[in-house]
Design a protein around this motif. Structure first.
Motif, PDB file in Angstrom:
ATOM      1  N   MET B  91      -6.614  -2.300   5.819  1.00  0.00           N
ATOM      2  CA  MET B  91      -5.496  -1.758   5.031  1.00  0.00           C
ATOM      3  C   MET B  91      -5.862  -1.728   3.552  1.00  0.00           C
ATOM      4  O   MET B  91      -5.523  -0.793   2.834  1.00  0.00           O
ATOM      5  CB  MET B  91      -4.244  -2.633   5.211  1.00  0.00           C
ATOM      6  CG  MET B  91      -3.633  -2.562   6.584  1.00  0.00           C
ATOM      7  SD  MET B  91      -2.187  -3.640   6.683  1.00  0.00           S
ATOM      8  CE  MET B  91      -1.960  -3.646   8.467  1.00  0.00           C
ATOM      9  N   ILE B  92      -6.558  -2.776   3.111  1.00  0.00           N
ATOM     10  CA  ILE B  92      -6.937  -2.882   1.695  1.00  0.00           C
ATOM     11  C   ILE B  92      -8.088  -1.929   1.376  1.00  0.00           C
ATOM     12  O   ILE B  92      -7.972  -1.040   0.538  1.00  0.00           O
ATOM     13  CB  ILE B  92      -7.340  -4.339   1.367  1.00  0.00           C
ATOM     14  CG1 ILE B  92      -6.121  -5.272   1.495  1.00  0.00           C
ATOM     15  CG2 ILE B  92      -7.968  -4.423  -0.024  1.00  0.00           C
ATOM     16  CD1 ILE B  92      -6.462  -6.748   1.495  1.00  0.00           C
ATOM     17  N   ARG B  93      -9.201  -2.104   2.076  1.00  0.00           N
ATOM     18  CA  ARG B  93     -10.413  -1.337   1.767  1.00  0.00           C
ATOM     19  C   ARG B  93     -10.224   0.145   2.049  1.00  0.00           C
ATOM     20  O   ARG B  93     -10.795   0.998   1.378  1.00  0.00           O
ATOM     21  CB  ARG B  93     -11.586  -1.893   2.584  1.00  0.00           C
ATOM     22  CG  ARG B  93     -12.859  -1.975   1.826  1.00  0.00           C
ATOM     23  CD  ARG B  93     -14.023  -2.420   2.683  1.00  0.00           C
ATOM     24  NE  ARG B  93     -13.834  -3.671   3.392  1.00  0.00           N
ATOM     25  CZ  ARG B  93     -13.449  -3.792   4.662  1.00  0.00           C
ATOM     26  NH1 ARG B  93     -13.219  -2.746   5.415  1.00  0.00           N
ATOM     27  NH2 ARG B  93     -13.308  -4.975   5.221  1.00  0.00           N
ATOM     28  N   GLY B  94      -9.401   0.436   3.044  1.00  0.00           N
ATOM     29  CA  GLY B  94      -9.160   1.818   3.419  1.00  0.00           C
ATOM     30  C   GLY B  94      -8.224   2.569   2.486  1.00  0.00           C
ATOM     31  O   GLY B  94      -7.915   3.735   2.728  1.00  0.00           O
ATOM     32  N   GLY B  95      -7.724   1.899   1.465  1.00  0.00           N
ATOM     33  CA  GLY B  95      -6.883   2.577   0.478  1.00  0.00           C
ATOM     34  C   GLY B  95      -5.430   2.742   0.899  1.00  0.00           C
ATOM     35  O   GLY B  95      -4.730   3.610   0.393  1.00  0.00           O
ATOM     36  N   HIS B  96      -4.958   1.901   1.806  1.00  0.00           N
ATOM     37  CA  HIS B  96      -3.577   2.019   2.284  1.00  0.00           C
ATOM     38  C   HIS B  96      -2.599   1.151   1.496  1.00  0.00           C
ATOM     39  O   HIS B  96      -1.391   1.248   1.708  1.00  0.00           O
ATOM     40  CB  HIS B  96      -3.522   1.658   3.771  1.00  0.00           C
ATOM     41  CG  HIS B  96      -4.542   2.400   4.583  1.00  0.00           C
ATOM     42  ND1 HIS B  96      -4.395   3.714   4.950  1.00  0.00           N
ATOM     43  CD2 HIS B  96      -5.761   2.022   5.042  1.00  0.00           C
ATOM     44  CE1 HIS B  96      -5.466   4.112   5.615  1.00  0.00           C
ATOM     45  NE2 HIS B  96      -6.314   3.103   5.688  1.00  0.00           N
ATOM     46  N   ILE B  97      -3.115   0.287   0.638  1.00  0.00           N
ATOM     47  CA  ILE B  97      -2.259  -0.571  -0.188  1.00  0.00           C
ATOM     48  C   ILE B  97      -2.114   0.095  -1.565  1.00  0.00           C
ATOM     49  O   ILE B  97      -3.109   0.422  -2.207  1.00  0.00           O
ATOM     50  CB  ILE B  97      -2.874  -1.985  -0.340  1.00  0.00           C
ATOM     51  CG1 ILE B  97      -3.069  -2.647   1.032  1.00  0.00           C
ATOM     52  CG2 ILE B  97      -2.023  -2.855  -1.266  1.00  0.00           C
ATOM     53  CD1 ILE B  97      -1.805  -3.049   1.743  1.00  0.00           C
ATOM     54  N   ASP B  98      -0.870   0.286  -1.991  1.00  0.00           N
ATOM     55  CA  ASP B  98      -0.636   1.020  -3.245  1.00  0.00           C
ATOM     56  C   ASP B  98      -0.961   0.188  -4.483  1.00  0.00           C
ATOM     57  O   ASP B  98      -1.557   0.693  -5.429  1.00  0.00           O
ATOM     58  CB  ASP B  98       0.823   1.486  -3.299  1.00  0.00           C
ATOM     59  CG  ASP B  98       1.120   2.494  -2.199  1.00  0.00           C
ATOM     60  OD1 ASP B  98       0.350   3.466  -2.080  1.00  0.00           O
ATOM     61  OD2 ASP B  98       2.102   2.303  -1.449  1.00  0.00           O
ATOM     62  N   TYR B  99      -0.527  -1.058  -4.490  1.00  0.00           N
ATOM     63  CA  TYR B  99      -0.735  -1.899  -5.669  1.00  0.00           C
ATOM     64  C   TYR B  99      -1.208  -3.280  -5.238  1.00  0.00           C
ATOM     65  O   TYR B  99      -0.701  -3.826  -4.260  1.00  0.00           O
ATOM     66  CB  TYR B  99       0.573  -2.113  -6.452  1.00  0.00           C
ATOM     67  CG  TYR B  99       1.255  -0.848  -6.891  1.00  0.00           C
ATOM     68  CD1 TYR B  99       0.979  -0.273  -8.133  1.00  0.00           C
ATOM     69  CD2 TYR B  99       2.191  -0.232  -6.064  1.00  0.00           C
ATOM     70  CE1 TYR B  99       1.611   0.892  -8.533  1.00  0.00           C
ATOM     71  CE2 TYR B  99       2.828   0.939  -6.455  1.00  0.00           C
ATOM     72  CZ  TYR B  99       2.539   1.494  -7.690  1.00  0.00           C
ATOM     73  OH  TYR B  99       3.164   2.642  -8.083  1.00  0.00           O
TER      74      TYR B  99
END
Lengths: 241, 208
Positions: B91-99
């Protein structure tokens, strides 16, 4: 050699063991051990206690925190059974920090996402992968850099001889169900180790966990036993009331 | 007057868009979870394997297996989910977390961050910080403005080992809100009554 023999054996032995000591009967010095849990959440308490009583040393241990606050894997750390550790976070573990700064133990700090992915890669048959995590930092030293959309470093899979993990519920085939955030690294480690020893609070017959509720299929589990006397310690208890 | 931690948290929250996902780092940023209001519909992620953190449990509902990345007991809201560490960092590395909101030892105007070790003295380890700064869409630093010896932690170049290069978008301290732009810290806002001199930063890297 020893571990490949045990792996063959585990295919003919039934998976259910009596306790931690019997499930770890062929765990030896110099081996690489993965240990599940985040801080003290979801750690294999019975297996760790059994290791404190075993005559093993020069271990390589792969675990996110190597215990915390004097508990968990710190019990075998302070017995000087660990030669090398792979982990992502040392804060909260003064016993490890002191040994690290005094160079009494070799520690490879791995960014947590890279840590979990290196373990997952081992279980999935992936030899290595490129990631932007850590580029331009100390952890990139000596690693191959390749430019994709941005610079990435090459990270390799992390394997182990044994994994010790804890699940809330498991069946006799080794299918597992984890509670809340206690899942963390455990299913990944189960996939990456030659021998995965699982301790559960509830050991049930096959069929009792619905197939769609299984978090980790039993094919990744070689040994399972019902644990006892769980402390399930909370590190920082904060409530609204 | 410098801001309190609560006021700093509220400054950070102003950057969040409704329905976004947010990862909160260990330490100071965890207070944000207690100040985000339900009407924002924000999903708080904790990298140990939960999306949908909502404040604290009661003494009745507290569970040793329900914790955040700071190993503190938490509660969850409707719509929450649990997952393993690999999926969590996907979720983090894949760019799914906005902030993501992280604490820091040092930040520089080239958008570099240092927050995981002081050579020879202290090792906390990077935990998930190196993944978070490279994967989140926006990186917000929430930290004390000054180190223990009174020097500003906003620098022209970090002295301590880097956590990530060219990754920091916003810095919130008790003195103000700053945006590193590669050559300067743009001052977006100062706490009431605080002047540029109070910041004790190199004047050449400050842009009002």
């Amino acid at each position: 050699m020893k571990s490949s023999n045990s792996q063959n054996n585990s295919k003919i032995f039934p998976k259910v063991f009596k306790d931690a000591t019997s499930a770890l009967f062929d765990f030896k010095s110099e081996m690489t051990l993965m240990s599940g849990g985040f801080g003290l959440c979801g750690i294999a308490e019975n297996c760790i206690d059994a290791l404190t009583q075993m005559d093993v040393n020069n271990l390589t241990v792969i675990s996110n925190n190597i215990g915390n606050s004097g508990r968990g894997l710190v019990k075998i750390l302070v017995q000087d059974k660990i030669k090398k550790a792979f982990c992502s976070y040392v804060g909260g573990n003064p016993d490890l920090e002191v040994r690290m700064l005094n160079k009494k133990i070799e520690v490879e700090l791995v960014p947590q996402g890279t840590f979990s992915e290196r373990i997952r890669a081992a279980g999935m048959g992936i030899r290595a992968f490129y990631t932007p995590t850590g580029y331009g930092t100390l952890i990139a030293e000596g690693k191959e850099v390749k430019l994709f959309d941005r610079p990435c470093i090459l990270e390799t899979a992390l394997h182990a001889d044994f994994a010790i993990i804890k699940a809330q519920k498991g069946d006799t085939f080794g299918n597992l169900w984890f509670k809340e955030t206690a899942r963390n690294f455990s299913p990944l480690m189960a996939m990456a180790a030659k021998i995965t020893v699982v301790e559960v609070e509830e050991l049930v017959d096959v069929g009792e966990i619905a197939p769609e509720d299984i978090h980790l299929p039993g094919i990744f589990v070689q040994r399972i036993f019902k644990g006892s006397q769980y402390k399930n310690e909370i590190e920082f208890l904060i409530t609204e009331d | 007057m410098p801001w309190t931690n609560e006021e700093m948290a509220d400054e950070v929250i102003q950057f969040f868009k409704p329905y976004c996902s947010v990862n909160l780092g260990i330490g100071m940023p965890t207070i944000i979870a207690e100040r985000i209001t339900d009407d924002l519909n924000i999903m708080i992620h904790s990298e140990n394997g939960v999306l949908g953190v909502r404040g604290r449990p009661s003494q009745k509902t507290v569970s040793p297996t329900l914790i955040n990345a700071g190993k503190e007991t938490i509660a969850i809201k409707a719509g929450a989910s649990f997952f393993d560490s690999s999926l969590s960092f996907g979720m983090i590395r894949g760019g799914h977390i906005d902030y993501c909101v992280l604490g820091a030892m040092e930040v520089d105007c080239k958008r570099n961050l240092a927050n995981w070790m002081i050579p020879g003295k202290k090792v906390t380890g990077m935990g998930g910080a190196m993944d978070l700064v490279n994967g989140s869409k926006q990186v917000i630093i929430m930290m004390n403005h000054f180190s223990k010896n009174g020097a500003a932690k906003l620098l022209s170049i970090c002295n301590l080992p880097f956590t990530g290069l060219d990754v920091v978008d916003i810095v919130v301290t008790e003195m103000g809100v700053f945006k590193p732009n590669g050559s300067h810290f743009e001052v977006l806002k100062l706490a009431q009554g605080i002047s540029s001199e109070d910041l004790k930063m190199e004047m050449s890297i400050l842009k009002n």
